[in-house]
Design a protein around this motif. Structure first.
Motif, PDB file in Angstrom:
ATOM      1  N   GLU A 246      -4.682   9.012  11.963  1.00  0.00           N
ATOM      2  CA  GLU A 246      -6.142   8.502  11.239  1.00  0.00           C
ATOM      3  C   GLU A 246      -5.742   7.086  11.274  1.00  0.00           C
ATOM      4  N   ARG A 247      -4.939   6.407  10.543  1.00  0.00           N
ATOM      5  CA  ARG A 247      -4.601   4.992  10.599  1.00  0.00           C
ATOM      6  C   ARG A 247      -4.266   4.329  11.686  1.00  0.00           C
ATOM      7  N   ARG A 248      -3.629   5.231  12.497  1.00  0.00           N
ATOM      8  CA  ARG A 248      -3.076   4.275  13.748  1.00  0.00           C
ATOM      9  C   ARG A 248      -4.408   4.549  15.053  1.00  0.00           C
TER      10      ARG A 248
ATOM     11  N   ASP B   7       0.728  -1.090  -0.066  1.00  0.00           N
ATOM     12  CA  ASP B   7      -0.078   0.069   0.012  1.00  0.00           C
ATOM     13  C   ASP B   7       1.023   1.149   0.032  1.00  0.00           C
TER      14      ASP B   7
ATOM     15  N   ARG C 238      -7.444   4.154  13.989  1.00  0.00           N
ATOM     16  CA  ARG C 238      -8.544   2.989  13.562  1.00  0.00           C
ATOM     17  C   ARG C 238      -7.865   1.651  13.560  1.00  0.00           C
ATOM     18  N   ALA C 239      -6.551   1.426  13.641  1.00  0.00           N
ATOM     19  CA  ALA C 239      -6.122   0.118  13.938  1.00  0.00           C
ATOM     20  C   ALA C 239      -6.054  -0.172  15.611  1.00  0.00           C
TER      21      ALA C 239
ATOM     22  N   PRO D 198       1.113   6.714   3.696  1.00  0.00           N
ATOM     23  CA  PRO D 198       0.310   7.983   4.122  1.00  0.00           C
ATOM     24  C   PRO D 198       1.102   9.435   3.714  1.00  0.00           C
TER      25      PRO D 198
END
Length: 411
Positions: free
Chosen positions: A192-194, A181, A196-197, A184
């Motif tokens: 945001e990814r952190r 992927d 969500r994880a 970011p």
């Protein structure tokens, strides 16, 4: 001493003024002729396109902007057919129009400009070469206004937009060593990814904990089950199966009532099904006996078929009465607890159907028994929801938690 200037004769002055006027007239005529020439040679429609990129990958989206200018003056109006340019209609194979929008028109002294913004993507199989993005064909008509407000319209004409070439790159860059992927691009995207994880990790732990509690509850139930030597296992139908059979019996009663009307036997069948719901509501046991082959259920009894092949069903019967339900309602009112309306519906249904089946006055009116059947059906559905698998699991989990808490406090 300076010499004196002699005045210009009158005749000469007249000739000079005439030449000036003639020169101005010639200049004005030349400007008008040039403007008329420009109006004649003015193109009725001109279009041009612009893409957001010159190279794309398979499935990658990119923008295509189409801008057109049509003549719109007091004497001439160009009317293009813009219906074929709608994003839902436009076709540009082998590219796919994903979405699009139209901007507001702009107008100048001689032109009207309209613009479309499309989002395209390529889903073909040709990779590593240039692919032609075909130009659209626009039909238009020219309307000319004559003297006396008369309008003359030309035949349909076509304007073909020039095509554009798009380079389709490979699925991944040639210098890529692995497929992964994209990283970011900003700190906000990383945060945001952190988040969500972290949220998904917490949810997974909660689900895992609930599963562990359910496994522990099942093991505890197996351990607590008494095992008596020489005890013979007795096969019984589960509550959910009994209530499903009662619901089917009420449905058959409703259909039979629409054909033959209410009878004492039909009221007795409905009463037997509702007594089962009343027994489970009051916490009373339901009588169950294995069904004999070829023996129909007696009045007041109901057959529950077995879901396993080769096994006979069970004959069940309930013992709930309107008086027992009324006593339960009085106890709840005295204790100040909330009275369930479904319990009142069950009491009314048992009273009316019992009077119709075994009363001395015979069958009541059809409307009265129809209302009793409807109220009893609502009460039966309410009881059946309490014995579904999720409801039973929730009650068992609450009971296990209560027992563990009581044991901890007892120590």
């Amino acid at each position: 001493m300076p010499k004196a200037q002699c005045p210009m004769p009158a005749a000469r002055r007249k000739r000079f003024l005439s030449l000036c006027i003639l020169h101005c007239a010639l200049c004005i005529d030349a400007a008008r002729a040039q403007q008329a020439t420009e109006n004649v040679t003015l193109a009725p429609i001109e279009c041009w396109t612009r893409t957001s990129t010159s190279a794309v990958r398979v499935g990658e989206r990119f923008d295509l902007v189409l801008t057109c200018a049509v003549v719109e003056t007091e004497s001439t109006t160009v009317v293009p057919d813009q219906s074929r340019l709608d994003p839902g209609v436009l076709q540009v194979p082998p590219f796919e129009v994903v979405s699009g929008s139209q901007a507001a028109d702009l107008r100048t002294r001689t032109h009207r400009l309209f613009q479309y913004d499309y989002v395209l993507r390529y889903l073909g199989e040709q990779i590593g070469g240039d692919i032609e993005l075909p130009g659209a064909t626009i039909s238009y008509r020219v309307q000319s206004r004559m003297q006396g407000d008369a309008a003359v319209e030309s035949r349909d004409r076509q304007y073909i937009l020039p095509s554009t070439r798009i380079h389709v790159a490979s699925l991944v860059p040639a210098a890529a060593k692995d497929i992964h992927d994209a990283l970011p691009p900003t700190f906000r995207a990383i945060e945001e990814r952190r988040f969500r994880a972290t949220f998904l990790r917490i949810v997974s732990w909660v689900v895992l904990g609930v599963g562990g509690v359910m496994v522990a509850w099942a093991l505890a139930a197996l351990i607590r089950r008494p095992r008596e030597a020489g005890a013979v296992a007795r096969r019984v139908a589960r509550e959910a199966a009994v209530l499903r059979a009662a619901s089917r019996e009420l449905e058959q009663v409703r259909r039979q009532r629409q054909v033959d009307g209410w009878t004492a036997d039909l009221a007795a069948r409905a009463l037997a099904a509702l007594r089962l719901a009343g027994s489970y509501t009051l916490g009373r046991p339901v009588a169950q006996t294995p069904a004999a082959a070829g023996t129909p259920p007696a009045p007041g009894q109901l057959r529950v078929p077995s879901i396993l092949p080769g096994r006979r069903g069970m004959i069940v019967s309930g013992s709930a009465t309107p008086e027992a339900v009324a006593l339960q309602l009085r106890h709840a009112e005295r204790a100040g607890a909330r009275v369930d309306e479904r319990l009142r519906d069950l009491q009314v249904a048992l009273e009316r159907l019992g009077a119709a089946a075994y009363g001395r006055n015979g069958v009541a009116s059809d409307s009265t028994l129809d209302e009793a059947l409807e109220r009893g059906n609502r009460a039966l559905r309410h009881v059946a929801r309490r014995y579904t698998w999720p409801a039973r699991a929730a009650r068992a989990a609450r009971q296990s938690v209560t027992e563990v808490r009581d044991r901890a406090w007892a120590r």
